[in-house]
Design a protein around this motif. Structure first.
Motif, PDB file in Angstrom:
ATOM      1  N   ARG A   5       8.992  22.223   5.628  1.00  0.00           N
ATOM      2  CA  ARG A   5       9.681  22.057   6.866  1.00  0.00           C
ATOM      3  C   ARG A   5       8.579  21.844   8.062  1.00  0.00           C
ATOM      4  O   ARG A   5       8.603  21.056   9.037  1.00  0.00           O
ATOM      5  N   LYS A  25      15.488  25.462  12.142  1.00  0.00           N
ATOM      6  CA  LYS A  25      17.045  26.502  11.897  1.00  0.00           C
ATOM      7  C   LYS A  25      17.113  27.621  13.049  1.00  0.00           C
ATOM      8  O   LYS A  25      16.056  27.801  13.707  1.00  0.00           O
ATOM      9  N   PRO A  26      18.098  28.080  13.520  1.00  0.00           N
ATOM     10  CA  PRO A  26      18.342  29.221  14.242  1.00  0.00           C
ATOM     11  C   PRO A  26      17.392  30.264  13.926  1.00  0.00           C
ATOM     12  O   PRO A  26      16.994  30.838  15.046  1.00  0.00           O
ATOM     13  N   GLU A  27      17.109  30.614  12.737  1.00  0.00           N
ATOM     14  CA  GLU A  27      16.279  31.831  12.118  1.00  0.00           C
ATOM     15  C   GLU A  27      14.753  31.563  12.741  1.00  0.00           C
ATOM     16  O   GLU A  27      14.034  32.413  12.612  1.00  0.00           O
ATOM     17  N   ASP A  28      14.409  30.419  13.033  1.00  0.00           N
ATOM     18  CA  ASP A  28      13.201  29.979  13.469  1.00  0.00           C
ATOM     19  C   ASP A  28      12.980  30.378  14.936  1.00  0.00           C
ATOM     20  O   ASP A  28      11.622  30.238  15.437  1.00  0.00           O
ATOM     21  N   VAL A  54      16.086  27.816  18.860  1.00  0.00           N
ATOM     22  CA  VAL A  54      16.901  26.708  18.153  1.00  0.00           C
ATOM     23  C   VAL A  54      18.221  27.227  18.413  1.00  0.00           C
ATOM     24  O   VAL A  54      18.710  28.157  17.830  1.00  0.00           O
ATOM     25  N   SER A  55      19.010  26.492  18.722  1.00  0.00           N
ATOM     26  CA  SER A  55      20.436  26.688  19.138  1.00  0.00           C
ATOM     27  C   SER A  55      21.245  25.472  19.404  1.00  0.00           C
ATOM     28  O   SER A  55      20.552  24.506  20.060  1.00  0.00           O
ATOM     29  N   PRO A  73      19.736  22.822  16.015  1.00  0.00           N
ATOM     30  CA  PRO A  73      19.358  23.063  14.569  1.00  0.00           C
ATOM     31  C   PRO A  73      19.128  21.624  13.994  1.00  0.00           C
ATOM     32  O   PRO A  73      19.964  20.584  14.486  1.00  0.00           O
ATOM     33  N   GLY A  74      18.276  21.507  13.142  1.00  0.00           N
ATOM     34  CA  GLY A  74      17.914  20.163  12.572  1.00  0.00           C
ATOM     35  C   GLY A  74      16.907  19.537  13.267  1.00  0.00           C
ATOM     36  O   GLY A  74      16.397  18.407  12.954  1.00  0.00           O
ATOM     37  N   SER A 132       9.390  30.708   4.032  1.00  0.00           N
ATOM     38  CA  SER A 132      10.374  30.471   4.871  1.00  0.00           C
ATOM     39  C   SER A 132      10.385  28.918   5.510  1.00  0.00           C
ATOM     40  O   SER A 132      11.370  28.387   5.964  1.00  0.00           O
ATOM     41  N   SER A 184      13.495  20.043  11.044  1.00  0.00           N
ATOM     42  CA  SER A 184      14.488  20.876  10.243  1.00  0.00           C
ATOM     43  C   SER A 184      14.693  22.069  10.685  1.00  0.00           C
ATOM     44  O   SER A 184      15.046  23.083  10.021  1.00  0.00           O
TER      45      SER A 184
END
Length: 120
Positions: A64, A84-87, A118-119, A13-14, A60, A82
């Motif tokens: 980014r 995110k796990p939801e990506d 993403v984890s 993440p990030g 969303s 940037s």
């Protein structure tokens, strides 16, 4: 027309990733390139699209992700920052081509998909 996508992988993440997708074959013209994604159990959604008119992004990913293209190489890129796990999803590239002549024909093609995870 064939689309070859690359650049997926595992990122924290990030972090950032850059996806590429090259179109090859008999191409007269390209109306637009697009990136879509599909997460497990969800419908495929548009992430970003680029044409000669401009670009548009899913809410969303605005701010980014950046989509760009190299016309000489018939290649589209998706710079993802940037993250995110939801990506997390399989990302697919899409191209709409057009033929020449007085009555141009439009066709849509899809790449094979590339996994982005993403984890931490």
């Amino acid at each position: 027309v064939q689309l070859q996508a690359s650049g997926g992988g595992l990122v924290q993440p990030g972090g950032s990733l850059r996806l590429s997708c090259a179109a090859s074959g008999s191409i007269f013209g390209i109306n637009f390139f697009g990136w879509y994604r599909q997460a497990p159990g969800k419908q495929r959604e548009l992430v970003a699209r680029i044409s000669s008119i401009g670009t548009n992004y899913a809410d969303s990913v605005k701010g980014r992700f950046t989509i760009s293209r190299d016309n000489a190489k018939n290649t589209v890129y998706l710079q993802m920052s940037s993250l995110k796990p939801e990506d997390t999803a399989v990302y697919y590239c899409n191209v709409q081509t057009r033929s020449g002549g007085s009555w141009p024909v439009e066709d849509d093609y899809w790449g094979q998909g590339t996994q982005v995870t993403v984890s931490s």
